[in-house]
Design a protein around this motif. Structure first.
Motif, PDB file in Angstrom:
ATOM      1  N   ASP A 329      -0.271  -9.192  18.410  1.00  0.00           N
ATOM      2  CA  ASP A 329       0.211 -10.534  18.084  1.00  0.00           C
ATOM      3  C   ASP A 329      -0.008 -10.852  16.611  1.00  0.00           C
ATOM      4  OD1 ASP A 329       0.766 -10.776  20.745  1.00  0.00           O
ATOM      5  OD2 ASP A 329      -1.095 -11.840  21.225  1.00  0.00           O
ATOM      6  N   HIS A 330       0.943 -11.552  16.009  1.00  0.00           N
ATOM      7  CA  HIS A 330       0.780 -12.017  14.630  1.00  0.00           C
ATOM      8  C   HIS A 330       0.593 -13.525  14.663  1.00  0.00           C
ATOM      9  CE1 HIS A 330       2.365  -8.437  12.087  1.00  0.00           C
ATOM     10  NE2 HIS A 330       1.580  -8.055  13.066  1.00  0.00           N
ATOM     11  N   PRO A 331      -0.600 -13.994  14.317  1.00  0.00           N
ATOM     12  CA  PRO A 331      -0.867 -15.431  14.391  1.00  0.00           C
ATOM     13  C   PRO A 331      -0.178 -16.176  13.262  1.00  0.00           C
ATOM     14  CG  PRO A 331      -2.732 -14.285  13.450  1.00  0.00           C
ATOM     15  CD  PRO A 331      -1.759 -13.229  13.869  1.00  0.00           C
ATOM     16  N   SER A 332      -0.208 -17.496  13.387  1.00  0.00           N
ATOM     17  CA  SER A 332       0.307 -18.342  12.312  1.00  0.00           C
ATOM     18  C   SER A 332      -0.631 -18.260  11.119  1.00  0.00           C
ATOM     19  CB  SER A 332       0.397 -19.795  12.805  1.00  0.00           C
ATOM     20  OG  SER A 332       0.637 -20.669  11.730  1.00  0.00           O
ATOM     21  N   TYR A 333      -0.057 -18.368   9.907  1.00  0.00           N
ATOM     22  CA  TYR A 333      -0.859 -18.262   8.697  1.00  0.00           C
ATOM     23  C   TYR A 333      -1.090 -19.622   8.033  1.00  0.00           C
ATOM     24  CZ  TYR A 333       0.724 -13.450   9.321  1.00  0.00           C
ATOM     25  OH  TYR A 333       1.007 -12.213   9.852  1.00  0.00           O
ATOM     26  N   ASP A 334      -0.732 -20.711   8.719  1.00  0.00           N
ATOM     27  CA  ASP A 334      -0.914 -22.030   8.099  1.00  0.00           C
ATOM     28  C   ASP A 334      -2.310 -22.591   8.349  1.00  0.00           C
ATOM     29  OD1 ASP A 334      -0.721 -22.541  10.778  1.00  0.00           O
ATOM     30  OD2 ASP A 334       1.013 -23.883  10.633  1.00  0.00           O
ATOM     31  N   ALA A 335      -3.207 -21.748   8.839  1.00  0.00           N
ATOM     32  CA  ALA A 335      -4.607 -22.125   9.058  1.00  0.00           C
ATOM     33  C   ALA A 335      -5.423 -20.840   8.995  1.00  0.00           C
ATOM     34  CB  ALA A 335      -4.768 -22.800  10.424  1.00  0.00           C
ATOM     35  N   ALA A 367     -14.168  -8.439  12.592  1.00  0.00           N
ATOM     36  CA  ALA A 367     -13.170  -9.413  12.158  1.00  0.00           C
ATOM     37  C   ALA A 367     -12.295  -8.833  11.047  1.00  0.00           C
ATOM     38  CB  ALA A 367     -13.861 -10.696  11.679  1.00  0.00           C
ATOM     39  N   THR A 368     -12.907  -8.096  10.134  1.00  0.00           N
ATOM     40  CA  THR A 368     -12.131  -7.431   9.085  1.00  0.00           C
ATOM     41  C   THR A 368     -11.164  -6.415   9.683  1.00  0.00           C
ATOM     42  OG1 THR A 368     -13.884  -7.714   7.438  1.00  0.00           O
ATOM     43  CG2 THR A 368     -12.309  -5.951   7.046  1.00  0.00           C
ATOM     44  N   ASP A 369     -11.626  -5.647  10.663  1.00  0.00           N
ATOM     45  CA  ASP A 369     -10.741  -4.689  11.325  1.00  0.00           C
ATOM     46  C   ASP A 369      -9.537  -5.384  11.937  1.00  0.00           C
ATOM     47  OD1 ASP A 369     -12.391  -2.608  10.651  1.00  0.00           O
ATOM     48  OD2 ASP A 369     -13.348  -2.457  12.623  1.00  0.00           O
ATOM     49  N   ARG A 370      -9.790  -6.550  12.533  1.00  0.00           N
ATOM     50  CA  ARG A 370      -8.682  -7.302  13.135  1.00  0.00           C
ATOM     51  C   ARG A 370      -7.690  -7.751  12.057  1.00  0.00           C
ATOM     52  NH1 ARG A 370      -4.518  -8.321  15.820  1.00  0.00           N
ATOM     53  NH2 ARG A 370      -4.175 -10.457  16.490  1.00  0.00           N
ATOM     54  N   MET A 371      -8.197  -8.217  10.921  1.00  0.00           N
ATOM     55  CA  MET A 371      -7.297  -8.623   9.849  1.00  0.00           C
ATOM     56  C   MET A 371      -6.500  -7.428   9.328  1.00  0.00           C
ATOM     57  SD  MET A 371      -5.871 -10.923   8.079  1.00  0.00           S
ATOM     58  CE  MET A 371      -6.818 -12.389   8.512  1.00  0.00           C
ATOM     59  N   MET A 372      -7.139  -6.268   9.253  1.00  0.00           N
ATOM     60  CA  MET A 372      -6.410  -5.060   8.860  1.00  0.00           C
ATOM     61  C   MET A 372      -5.251  -4.793   9.814  1.00  0.00           C
ATOM     62  SD  MET A 372      -9.630  -2.611   7.740  1.00  0.00           S
ATOM     63  CE  MET A 372      -8.675  -1.106   7.923  1.00  0.00           C
ATOM     64  N   GLU A 373      -5.505  -4.948  11.122  1.00  0.00           N
ATOM     65  CA  GLU A 373      -4.431  -4.756  12.102  1.00  0.00           C
ATOM     66  C   GLU A 373      -3.303  -5.756  11.884  1.00  0.00           C
ATOM     67  OE1 GLU A 373      -6.284  -5.195  15.866  1.00  0.00           O
ATOM     68  OE2 GLU A 373      -7.168  -3.186  15.890  1.00  0.00           O
ATOM     69  N   ILE A 374      -3.669  -7.006  11.593  1.00  0.00           N
ATOM     70  CA  ILE A 374      -2.661  -8.057  11.424  1.00  0.00           C
ATOM     71  C   ILE A 374      -1.731  -7.742  10.255  1.00  0.00           C
ATOM     72  CG2 ILE A 374      -2.359 -10.486  10.731  1.00  0.00           C
ATOM     73  CD1 ILE A 374      -4.882 -11.102  12.429  1.00  0.00           C
ATOM     74  N   VAL A 375      -2.285  -7.210   9.164  1.00  0.00           N
ATOM     75  CA  VAL A 375      -1.431  -6.931   8.002  1.00  0.00           C
ATOM     76  C   VAL A 375      -0.691  -5.607   8.142  1.00  0.00           C
ATOM     77  CG1 VAL A 375      -2.923  -8.295   6.497  1.00  0.00           C
ATOM     78  CG2 VAL A 375      -3.245  -5.798   6.621  1.00  0.00           C
ATOM     79  N   GLY A 376      -0.999  -4.853   9.202  1.00  0.00           N
ATOM     80  CA  GLY A 376      -0.260  -3.612   9.442  1.00  0.00           C
ATOM     81  C   GLY A 376      -1.063  -2.354   9.268  1.00  0.00           C
ATOM     82  N   CYS A 377      -2.320  -2.472   8.891  1.00  0.00           N
ATOM     83  CA  CYS A 377      -3.178  -1.296   8.737  1.00  0.00           C
ATOM     84  C   CYS A 377      -3.831  -1.000  10.086  1.00  0.00           C
ATOM     85  CB  CYS A 377      -4.230  -1.531   7.655  1.00  0.00           C
ATOM     86  SG  CYS A 377      -5.219  -0.063   7.282  1.00  0.00           S
ATOM     87  N   GLU A 410     -13.362 -17.210  11.933  1.00  0.00           N
ATOM     88  CA  GLU A 410     -12.118 -17.633  11.297  1.00  0.00           C
ATOM     89  C   GLU A 410     -12.075 -17.023   9.899  1.00  0.00           C
ATOM     90  OE1 GLU A 410     -11.972 -21.868  11.303  1.00  0.00           O
ATOM     91  OE2 GLU A 410     -11.767 -22.013  13.489  1.00  0.00           O
ATOM     92  N   THR A 411     -10.913 -16.497   9.523  1.00  0.00           N
ATOM     93  CA  THR A 411     -10.800 -15.715   8.294  1.00  0.00           C
ATOM     94  C   THR A 411      -9.751 -16.289   7.359  1.00  0.00           C
ATOM     95  OG1 THR A 411     -11.462 -13.721   9.482  1.00  0.00           O
ATOM     96  CG2 THR A 411     -10.342 -13.409   7.372  1.00  0.00           C
TER      97      THR A 411
END
Length: 485
Positions: A329-335, A367-377, A410-411
């Motif tokens: 899932d790609h969350p909203s980026y407005d928060a 949490a960093t790993d999750r953000m990596m997944e979100i951006v495509g890594c 929250e990141t």
């Protein structure tokens, strides 16, 4: 829609079932005429809340309600699952099962926790025999995954399939017993060991403490992760099981066991066992022993989960079910992006009773790993030869958090340009800020281990999130140096 389970009998096993269902998101109704039922149930629930969530690396569902009912009929009305956990007296089970079937939906699964009775005995005289299955768990039910499921030709295939699906859905391992037999499978082994242990005490060979040490210091550890036959296969060396049997088979005719010769439970033997057990464990209350047991089980099972092995493989599969495909899932980026939500496991705590500092870093790392997944890594991208490495980290410990507490992270993406990814994590328990973590990462080539620009897709996504987050309020703590307020 939240489903409802009914538990008839709220003792050690019934209370464990109630906790397992409730913590997996079911509403639970319990019937137990014991005037102490509410106190006992609340204590089991407290232990379960402390330990079960820590087996999972993703958030459990919202906890369901647990309600004590005045009658069996009230408890089972509308229930999709009924778990009978009354004492092991067949006439009592027949009477309770008749009350259950008079009031529960015809499509409900009725599982019996019986440790000894056969499914055919339970079904005798029942209005709808096909509803009734043996679903025999192990204590503590809220932690141990095994459930022995005994079904007969009288049980429709859809009832059996639903029972197994429900058990898997609450994180358990349904083991189908091929043919009904007294005491099913596991308890027959336990009974054999128990009988031999009684002889060892009766004959003065060993005490209760020495017998327990022989189990937990040796073969108990092997059995916990590999069972009986895989253990003996290894004992056979490179030649395997056949060699083991050839080597040790003759032992079966040696006088190593008095298995079929059961000692009489005289008052003298009972007194000896009780006195030795008191000396061994009497310094602990039952609740203390339960918590010690739960802490040890969580640590062992989490270790097995890291290897995707045995009971740990069941936990890993349950995490995947609970995550529900969250990784795609790609969350909203407005928060700020929620990158972690989980409970603090028992083995993340230290001598002060709260989460130790290394685990704050682990949580922020996840949490960093999750953000990596979100951006495509993601895993596929990393296999292709690119990844992000952490170059610098700064963690502020603001509040303590205890085992069982649900934390979330929250990141904010502070920077996303070129090979650089600059993140600011905030960890909360509810609305209480627990810690912050600021992390600076560089994209690298795994072939050269040197910084290199990411793929165009990752660069574009990372830049877009950073641009969206640039307009958000900057929380306190960004850029903080150690010791500077």
């Amino acid at each position: 829609m939240t489903r409802t389970a009914a538990v008839i009998g709220g003792g050690v096993i019934g209370g464990g079932w109630a906790a397992r269902f409730a913590l997996m998101g079911w509403d639970v109704r319990v019937f137990d005429p014991d005037p102490e039922a509410e106190r006992k149930l609340s204590e089991v629930m407290a232990n379960a809340r402390r330990s079960l969530p820590g087996l999972s690396d993703v958030a459990l569902p919202a906890e369901g309600s647990v309600v004590l009912c005045a009658t069996v009929a009230e408890a089972v009305d509308g229930a999709a699952w009924v778990q009978e956990s009354v004492p092991e007296r067949l006439e009592l089970k027949h009477r309770v099962l008749a009350e259950v079937q008079a009031a529960c939906p015809e499509g409900a699964v009725i599982g019996s926790s019986t440790s000894g009775f056969k499914a055919s005995q339970l079904q005798e005289g029942a209005a709808r025999p096909g509803q009734i299955l043996v679903c025999h768990p192990f204590n503590p039910v809220y932690l141990l995954p095994l459930v022995e499921v005994v079904a007969l030709p009288a049980n429709p295939a859809d009832i059996v399939a639903e029972a197994e699906a429900v058990l898997q859905g609450i994180g358990m391992y349904p083991l189908r017993v091929r043919a009904e037999i007294d005491a099913h499978i596991a308890d027959r082994f336990l009974e054999a060991v128990w009988r031999e242990a009684l002889w060892l005490i009766r004959d003065g060979v060993a005490t209760t403490a020495e017998i327990d040490e022989a189990i937990r210091m040796g073969f108990g550890l092997r059995w916990a992760q590999m069972g009986l036959f895989e253990t003996y296969r290894i004992a056979g060396g490179e030649a395997g099981m056949r060699h083991f049997i050839e080597q040790f088979g003759p032992c079966l005719s040696w006088p190593w066991t008095r298995l079929m010769d059961v000692p009489e439970l005289t008052e003298e033997l009972i007194d000896a066992v009780a006195a030795q057990s008191d000396e061994q464990s009497g310094m602990h209350s039952i609740r203390d022993l339960e918590r010690i047991r739960d802490t040890n089980l969580v640590a062992m099972m989490r270790a097995l989960k890291a290897q995707n092995w045995g009971a740990g493989a069941v936990l890993k599969a349950q995490d995947a079910r609970l995550a529900g495909g969250m990784g795609g899932d790609h969350p909203s980026y407005d928060a700020p992006v929620e990158t972690l939500r989980r409970a603090v496991p028992l083995d993340w705590t230290d001598y002060n009773g709260h989460m130790n500092e290394a685990k704050y870093l682990q949580a922020f790392g996840d949490a960093t790993d999750r953000m990596m997944e979100i951006v495509g890594c993601d895993a596929a991208y990393i296999r292709s030869g690119g990844s992000f490495f952490t170059a610098e980290t700064h963690i502020r410990h603001i509040g303590e958090v205890l085992a069982g507490a649900v934390i979330r992270v929250e990141t904010l993406v502070l920077k996303g340009e070129g090979a650089k990814m600059h993140l600011f994590h905030r960890m909360f328990e509810g609305e209480r800020l627990i810690a912050t973590g600021e992390h600076f990462l560089l994209h690298v080539s795994l072939a050269t281990r040197r910084p290199t620009p990411p793929s165009e897709g990752i660069a574009a996504t990372l830049s877009a999130i950073a641009a969206a987050h640039a307009g958000l309020e900057r929380p306190e703590g960004i850029g903080r140096a150690v010791g500077r307020r």
